[in-house]
Enzyme design. Structure first.
Site, PDB file in Angstrom:
ATOM      1  CG  ASN A   1      18.335  21.781  95.368  1.00  0.00           C
ATOM      2  OD1 ASN A   1      18.451  22.929  95.767  1.00  0.00           O
ATOM      3  ND2 ASN A   1      17.367  20.977  95.767  1.00  0.00           N
ATOM      4  N   GLY A   2      22.449  21.073  93.610  1.00  0.00           N
ATOM      5  CA  GLY A   2      23.465  20.334  92.858  1.00  0.00           C
ATOM      6  C   GLY A   2      24.706  21.180  92.678  1.00  0.00           C
TER       7      GLY A   2
ATOM      8  CD  GLU B   1      24.732  11.528 112.152  1.00  0.00           C
ATOM      9  OE1 GLU B   1      24.684  11.468 110.923  1.00  0.00           O
ATOM     10  OE2 GLU B   1      23.968  10.855 112.885  1.00  0.00           O
TER      11      GLU B   1
ATOM     12  CB  CYS C   1      20.148  22.864  98.145  1.00  0.00           C
ATOM     13  SG  CYS C   1      21.839  23.401  98.291  1.00  0.00           S
TER      14      CYS C   1
ATOM     15  CG  HIS D   1      46.081  -3.448 118.492  1.00  0.00           C
ATOM     16  ND1 HIS D   1      47.230  -4.166 118.740  1.00  0.00           N
ATOM     17  CD2 HIS D   1      45.060  -4.342 118.577  1.00  0.00           C
ATOM     18  CE1 HIS D   1      46.918  -5.438 118.944  1.00  0.00           C
ATOM     19  NE2 HIS D   1      45.616  -5.566 118.856  1.00  0.00           N
TER      20      HIS D   1
ATOM     21  CE  LYS E   1      16.665  11.958 106.987  1.00  0.00           C
ATOM     22  NZ  LYS E   1      17.235  11.085 108.020  1.00  0.00           N
TER      23      LYS E   1
ATOM     24  CD1 TRP F   1      24.110  21.871 104.347  1.00  0.00           C
ATOM     25  CD2 TRP F   1      25.343  21.180 102.616  1.00  0.00           C
ATOM     26  NE1 TRP F   1      25.117  21.074 104.825  1.00  0.00           N
ATOM     27  CE2 TRP F   1      25.888  20.631 103.804  1.00  0.00           C
ATOM     28  CE3 TRP F   1      25.967  20.877 101.401  1.00  0.00           C
ATOM     29  CZ2 TRP F   1      27.009  19.808 103.800  1.00  0.00           C
ATOM     30  CZ3 TRP F   1      27.089  20.057 101.416  1.00  0.00           C
ATOM     31  CH2 TRP F   1      27.594  19.536 102.610  1.00  0.00           C
TER      32      TRP F   1
ATOM     33  CE  LYS G   1      22.235   8.672 114.100  1.00  0.00           C
ATOM     34  NZ  LYS G   1      22.687   8.009 112.992  1.00  0.00           N
TER      35      LYS G   1
ATOM     36  CD  GLU H   1      23.960   4.630 112.942  1.00  0.00           C
ATOM     37  OE1 GLU H   1      24.890   4.827 112.151  1.00  0.00           O
ATOM     38  OE2 GLU H   1      22.959   5.347 112.982  1.00  0.00           O
TER      39      GLU H   1
ATOM     40  NE  ARG I   1      16.207  18.695 100.654  1.00  0.00           N
ATOM     41  CZ  ARG I   1      16.121  17.742  99.727  1.00  0.00           C
ATOM     42  NH1 ARG I   1      15.134  16.887  99.763  1.00  0.00           N
ATOM     43  NH2 ARG I   1      17.010  17.655  98.769  1.00  0.00           N
TER      44      ARG I   1
END
Ligand code: G6P
Length: 614
Positions: free
Chosen positions: A106-107, A494, A2, A510, A609, A80, A491, A487, A27
């Site tokens: 926000n929160g 995402e 947010c 395995h 973000k 968000w 990427k 990573e 964000r």
């Protein structure tokens, strides 16, 4: 996540608010809204599911130009979704008392259900499923002519986290803002004040900013803020100057922020390294750590706390600290760490890695570590961020603002800073001056090595378009390259929404190998480093199951090239810098796959973000 923008001044507020929301789009969000004063003194609220551009369109269609020109105060928000779907009703601002009070938040208000029940029993009617609306009604219930007092009283009843901005029809020249756990910055201009959850929405108007701290509440007018505690004691917060240029938060001719940020890595890492290598003593100069070699020598164990990409950087850090500084190192997912009652003491150094410096779980892990008496250092990119401040010591990345949701230059800067930290800790132990000097040279060479990978971008694009239609992919690596494989997979998932997983090369057989077939590519990190021969064996196992293999290989390594279907060539590096150089190739691969699939690269679906909720 947010975003909040608020404006009070002499200019048309709605234009500034919309521009501010655009700056916060990176964000990650799924609906947006704003509230401003009309000429008749009422509060007008406009909300919209989806993008800020749609909100802007609705604003223009449903208001006239004079109305917009005459509004000089307002608040705005990108949401968000946490509680309730991303619909217009759930978008902020939320109002109370028949529209007399409007609030953006926000929160998360954790005790919202009991507040809601209490407010409903007093006759309040709710129009959304959000936790935020409960707070709006609570402020309304406390309002007796003083907005600041009403917000303070309401916040004392709230459990959870908040960054808020509140306006009231009775105070057309005031915005009340407060923070606990969600960042809020106040930009002090000439005859205008801008509040925002992030300096990107402020920097084009003023460079003079005040960072609110947890527990602060401020009465904001065009003359600036007056800051208090919730118990009405005056608080003084210093004015800081934002150093970076507005251009740093713009695309500069690149199609996406992510691509721009990939390409600016040589410069970003140059900035991360500048002035930090001591070529006489063969060590690193990290003055923000504020620790003497003697104090550093007493550290017996390192714990790294982080989330997402930053956690992957921390996992690379384990190899660096153990190899170069002989320090046992445990990278921990920050949320798991904070709830597992970690065993910590004064000889342990907790390194919190966070690009934003605001990730809720990482911040909580920092607080828990401080409680337990450990030394804590922050590795943050955003200067003045909460983790950087609360850790009290640390190293800034200096990578410049990162706007693309998928982290790129922050990762390579984090690993580079960790390498410098390992060098410093190593030199306080068994690492010789000669080895230290050699490492200094390795670190200095990173930017030019990255240039060489970037020069391969066209070749990587060609390979990426060949594999753009797959549904799954594995990334395999060994040793220090294993976290790089994680990573690379992160990427890809995402931004392209392809299901991708990273594995230790030896682990594939395995279980995961059961999934392989001719439609399931494996990206193998085959750098010419110790262990490569073993990974080549793992590649053969994949090929035997018909899986196409894309090898990241050291240029000139024909042995590795021969076993792969496609190769991406990168320069020869030592094992210590290999994760940085290899990651750049994987970033480009993910970017070009996502672009070929027509994905929204800078704002991938469902992602944020900066994750400021648990
Ligand atoms: C979010 C972002 C990731 C990031 C993670 C940690 O999930 O989408 O890109 O790696 O948060 O963020 P931090 O700011 O703490 O590094």
């Amino acid at each position: 996540m947010c975003g909040i923008v608020g404006y009070v001044g002499k200019r048309p507020a709605t234009e500034l608010l919309i521009n501010g929301l655009h700056r916060l789009e990176y964000r990650g969000y799924d609906s947006a809204g704003l509230a401003f004063f009309t000429a008749s003194g009422a509060i007008r609220v406009i909300k919209q599911a989806g993008k800020v551009a749609l909100l802007e369109k609705k604003l223009i269609e449903t208001t006239d130009a004079t109305e917009r020109e005459n509004a000089h105060l307002g608040i705005a928000h990108t949401r968000w979704a946490t509680h309730g779907l991303p619909t217009e009703e759930n978008a902020h601002p939320h109002t109370a008392c028949s529209g007399e009070i409007a609030l953006v938040h926000n929160g998360i208000i954790e005790n919202y259900a009991s507040i809601r029940k209490q407010m409903e029993s007093h006759g309040c009617v709710f129009s959304s499923q959000t936790d935020t609306e409960a707070l709006a009604h609570l402020i309304g219930a406390y309002y007796k002519g003083d907005l600041l007092a009403a917000v303070s009283q309401a916040l004392k009843k709230v459990e959870g986290t908040y960054g808020i901005a509140v306006i009231s029809v009775h105070h057309p020249d005031q915005i009340v803002v407060a923070r606990k756990g969600s960042p809020l910055v106040i930009g002090v201009g000439e005859n205008e004040t801008i509040v925002a959850s992030d300096v990107s929405a402020i920097v084009s108007h003023t460079r003079q900013v005040i960072y609110l701290q947890d527990g602060d509440i401020a009465l904001v007018t065009l003359a600036g803020p007056q800051i208090f505690t919730l118990d009405n004691a005056t608080v003084h917060r210093p004015v800081a100057t934002i150093e970076w240029e507005i251009g740093a938060a713009e695309k500069g001719g690149f199609e996406h922020f992510m691509l721009k940020e990939i390409f600016e890595q040589p410069m970003a890492l140059q900035n991360a390294i500048r002035g930090r290598l001591d070529m006489a003593l063969g060590t690193a100069i990290l003055s923000g750590l504020n620790m003497t070699p003697r104090e550093l020598a007493t550290v017996q164990r390192l714990i790294i706390v982080a989330c997402g990409t930053s956690l992957h950087a921390g996992m690379v850090g384990k190899y660096l600290f153990e190899a170069l500084a002989t320090l046992p190192t445990d990278p921990e997912q920050a949320a798991e760490f904070r709830y597992c009652n970690p065993i910590l003491g004064p000889n342990e150094l907790v390194v919190a890695i966070s690009q934003s410096g605001e990730t809720a779980d990482t911040l909580a892990a920092v607080r828990e570590s401080i409680q337990k008496g450990a030394l804590v250092a922050g590795l943050c990119n955003v200067v003045g961020s909460t983790i950087a401040r609360e850790a009290g010591r640390g190293v800034y990345l200096h990578a410049g603002p990162e706007i693309g949701v998928a982290s790129t230059k922050a990762f390579t800067a984090q690993v580079t800073v960790l390498l410098m930290l390992a060098l410093k800790l190593g030199r306080c132990r068994r690492l010789s001056r000669e080895d230290g000097l050699w490492l200094c040279q390795e670190i200095t060479a990173i930017p030019s090595m990255i240039e060489k990978v970037l020069a391969q971008s066209h070749a990587i694009e060609v390979i990426a378009s060949k594999y753009a239609s797959v549904s799954n992919a594995f990334f395999i690596g060994r040793g220090i390259l294993y976290p790089t494989a994680l990573e690379g997979a992160l990427k890809l998932k995402e931004i392209s929404y392809i299901h991708a997983e990273g594995y230790q090369a030896a682990e594939l057989k395995h279980g995961p190998i059961a999934l392989l077939d001719e439609h399931f590519p494996v990206i193998a990190l085959l750098n010419d480093l110790p262990g490569k021969e073993k990974t080549l064996g793992n590649v053969q196992e994949c090929r035997a199951r018909k899986a196409p293999v894309i090898g990241i290989v050291t240029e000139g390594d024909h042995e590795a090239e021969e076993v792969c279907n496609d190769v991406i060539r990168i320069p020869r590096t030592s094992q210590y810098t290999a994760p940085v150089i290899t990651a750049v190739a994987l970033q480009l691969f993910a970017y070009y796959v996502a672009r070929a699939r027509g994905c929204e690269i800078d704002q991938p679906r469902n992602l944020a973000k900066s994750v400021t909720v648990e």
